[in-house]
Design an enzyme around this catalytic site. Structure first.
Site, PDB file in Angstrom:
ATOM      1  N   LYS A  73     -40.967 -37.470 -23.428  1.00  0.00           N
ATOM      2  CA  LYS A  73     -41.738 -38.720 -23.354  1.00  0.00           C
ATOM      3  C   LYS A  73     -42.820 -38.737 -24.432  1.00  0.00           C
ATOM      4  CE  LYS A  73     -44.363 -41.292 -19.786  1.00  0.00           C
ATOM      5  NZ  LYS A  73     -44.747 -41.314 -18.368  1.00  0.00           N
ATOM      6  N   SER A 148     -43.701 -45.365 -15.598  1.00  0.00           N
ATOM      7  CA  SER A 148     -43.797 -45.518 -17.028  1.00  0.00           C
ATOM      8  C   SER A 148     -42.806 -44.682 -17.836  1.00  0.00           C
ATOM      9  CB  SER A 148     -45.221 -45.153 -17.459  1.00  0.00           C
ATOM     10  OG  SER A 148     -45.462 -43.783 -17.190  1.00  0.00           O
ATOM     11  N   SER A 172     -44.571 -42.369 -11.906  1.00  0.00           N
ATOM     12  CA  SER A 172     -43.865 -42.639 -13.167  1.00  0.00           C
ATOM     13  C   SER A 172     -42.663 -41.777 -13.479  1.00  0.00           C
ATOM     14  CB  SER A 172     -44.837 -42.552 -14.337  1.00  0.00           C
ATOM     15  OG  SER A 172     -45.551 -43.758 -14.432  1.00  0.00           O
TER      16      SER A 172
HETATM   17  N1  GLN Z   1     -47.042 -47.355 -12.181  1.00  0.00           N
HETATM   18  C1  GLN Z   1     -48.245 -46.610 -11.978  1.00  0.00           C
HETATM   19  C2  GLN Z   1     -49.327 -47.116 -12.895  1.00  0.00           C
HETATM   20  O1  GLN Z   1     -49.098 -48.086 -13.521  1.00  0.00           O
HETATM   21  C3  GLN Z   1     -47.993 -45.155 -12.186  1.00  0.00           C
HETATM   22  C4  GLN Z   1     -47.970 -44.773 -13.600  1.00  0.00           C
HETATM   23  C5  GLN Z   1     -47.742 -43.325 -13.799  1.00  0.00           C
HETATM   24  O2  GLN Z   1     -47.384 -42.618 -12.876  1.00  0.00           O
HETATM   25  N2  GLN Z   1     -48.016 -42.898 -15.006  1.00  0.00           N
HETATM   26  O3  GLN Z   1     -50.381 -46.572 -12.993  1.00  0.00           O
END
Ligand code: GLN
Length: 472
Positions: A73, A148, A172
């Site tokens: 990532k 994400s 995420s």
């Molecule tokens: N979707 C969550 C957020 O927008 C989690 C994101 C993540 O785990 N990096 O913060």
């Protein structure tokens, strides 16, 4: 599967260069449709694969996985390579060092290949917040791969790579794994070093793997975990639980209050999974996690507060993008940040700064921390009674691209079932559950350091409900 790849490499049926070439060919052929990669580190990966091939030929393989490619990532740094967190503010940033997880993978001969797309600074649930491109879900190109870590999930689901690393702050890894028919682990907080992971919310961030099988997730997790002197929040290795391996003695909990508002297919998948597990474990019992319903507000206060502090370092001076139009120092900060950050990142910096400001600290951040400990307490109580908790990973299967972008709160609600484990710090594994249509993820949560038990339960589920592969 990693075990098969490892076997083929060791038996010299395939060389690391051939393996990498087949990945690169698939990427060249299909990534214009999927858009999982922000860029492909061909040269570096090829050089690594060649070296790995030489080692295998000379009988000096670094591990059974020497030569296996793994996707990374775009928020995990590698020395000499660009890392941008899918943000314009890190324009062209070349890292002077490697993350601990990258060093550990390289020490075993894994060939790391980046940069996989993500929501900017890991803020989002659909990968639509990337400053550069929208990744598609390989099961349905009109749908989001989740976020994400959407680039990591899509790349593995479509077969570009056998495994990839993502990061999970509030879901995420688990949510994109669920949307793309993969297994994904958010490890116990403190088991995997965050050194070299660009910080979003430091008390929540963890790095973990996404793969087709739980066994592959386990292999990568074991490769990257462990105490690291460079991250003082990693725990001593002695803290890990030893599990006796007896599935038939386990008690599994569930909380029906969490099923409210779920899509009917997710609910059905959950019920089938629970019914199945009932036949394998000692008992299945109702537990109560009453403060989970505050998970989203608590998470979005804690995460944004920490983000507002962590992202202060991107000031136009030290890294990446610098405005051309500044007339003085204040303008340099202001314009660089205005030009460099996207809308969601700005929204979170504003929210977090507000929640931490002196007049509001007690009412918002302080309250959120207090409720965070209640969420932890609920888990502690539940784990007096049961060994693992089953719940879906997401309220619905993959939603359409564009469906939730206009309303950030709708997007935030897709994390309702994942943020609890993040706030409590406990491990959580998402594994594909039964489904007639789009993939659906089931989530297994356990006590701190109980990953081995979660893997064993996950393997039972995946064996009972085999996941279809995406076909383009
Ligand atoms: N979707 C969550 C957020 O927008 C989690 C994101 C993540 O785990 N990096 O913060």
């Amino acid at each position: 599967m990693l075990s098969e790849l490892s076997h083929d490499l060791t038996a010299k049926k395939i060389t690391p260069v051939e393996l990498l070439n087949s990945s690169l060919q698939a990427i060249d052929k299909h990534d214009s449709k999927i858009q999982a990669f922000l860029s492909v580190e061909r040269k570096e990966a090829m050089a690594a694969a060649e070296k790995s091939g030489e080692r295998i030929a000379q009988g000096r393989a670094l591990s059974p996985f020497d030569g296996v490619p793994i996707g990374i990532k775009d928020n995990i740094v590698t020395e000499g390579r660009i890392t941008q967190c899918a943000s314009k503010i890190l324009d062209g940033f070349v890292s002077p060092y490697s993350a601990t997880v990258i060093e550990r993978l390289h020490a075993l001969g894994f060939v790391t290949l980046g940069r996989l797309n993500m929501d900017e600074f890991a803020m989002g649930s659909s990968t639509e917040n990337s400053a550069f491109q929208v990744t598609k879900n390989p099961f349905d190109l009109e749908r989001a791969p989740g976020g994400s870590s959407g680039g990591s999930a899509a790349a593995v689901a479509v077969g570009f790579l056998p495994v990839a690393l993502g990061s999970d702050t509030g879901g995420s890894i688990r949510q994109p794994a669920a949307f793309c028919g993969l297994a994904g682990l958010k490890p116990t907080y403190g088991t995997v070093s965050r050194y070299g992971l660009v910080a979003f919310a430091s008390s929540l961030d963890q790095i973990g793997p996404l793969a087709h099988t739980v066994g592959d997730v386990e292999i990568i997790h074991n490769a990257i975990k462990g105490h690291d002197a460079k991250d003082s929040t990693t725990v001593p290795n002695e803290a890990y639980l030893k599990w006796d391996g007896k599935i038939e003695t386990l008690r599994i909990g569930f909380d029906t209050a969490l099923l409210e508002g779920l899509s009917s297919e997710v609910r059905a998948s959950f019920e089938k999974t629970l019914d199945f597990l009932k036949t394998r474990v000692k008992s299945v019992e109702a537990v109560s996690l009453p403060n989970q319903r505050y998970g989203i507000p608590v998470y979005y206060l804690v995460a944004t507060s920490e983000a507002s502090a962590n992202l202060a370092r991107f000031d136009g001076v030290r890294y990446g993008h610098r405005t051309r139009d500044a007339k003085n120092l204040n303008e340099l900060y202001e314009l660089s940040r205005t030009e460099g950050f996207g809308a969601e990142v700005k929204r979170r910096i504003l929210l977090g700064t507000y929640a931490l400001s002196s007049g509001y600290y007690d009412a918002f951040y302080g309250k959120a921390q207090a409720v965070r400990s209640l969420i932890q307490k609920d888990y502690n109580n539940a784990f007096q009674k049961v060994d693992a908790i089953l719940m879906p990973a997401t309220p619905s299967p993959a939603f359409k691209i564009g469906e939730k972008t206009k309303d950030p709160v709708q997007m935030y609600l897709s994390d309702a079932l994942t943020v609890g484990a993040s706030l409590a710090g406990i491990p959580a594994l998402s594994v594909p559950g039964p489904s007639d249509g789009l993939p659906i993820g089931m989530q297994l949560q356990g006590r701190n350091f109980s990953e081995d038990m979660l893997f064993a339960l996950g393997k039972l589920v995946e064996k009972e409900f085999p996941q279809k592969r995406a076909v383009l």
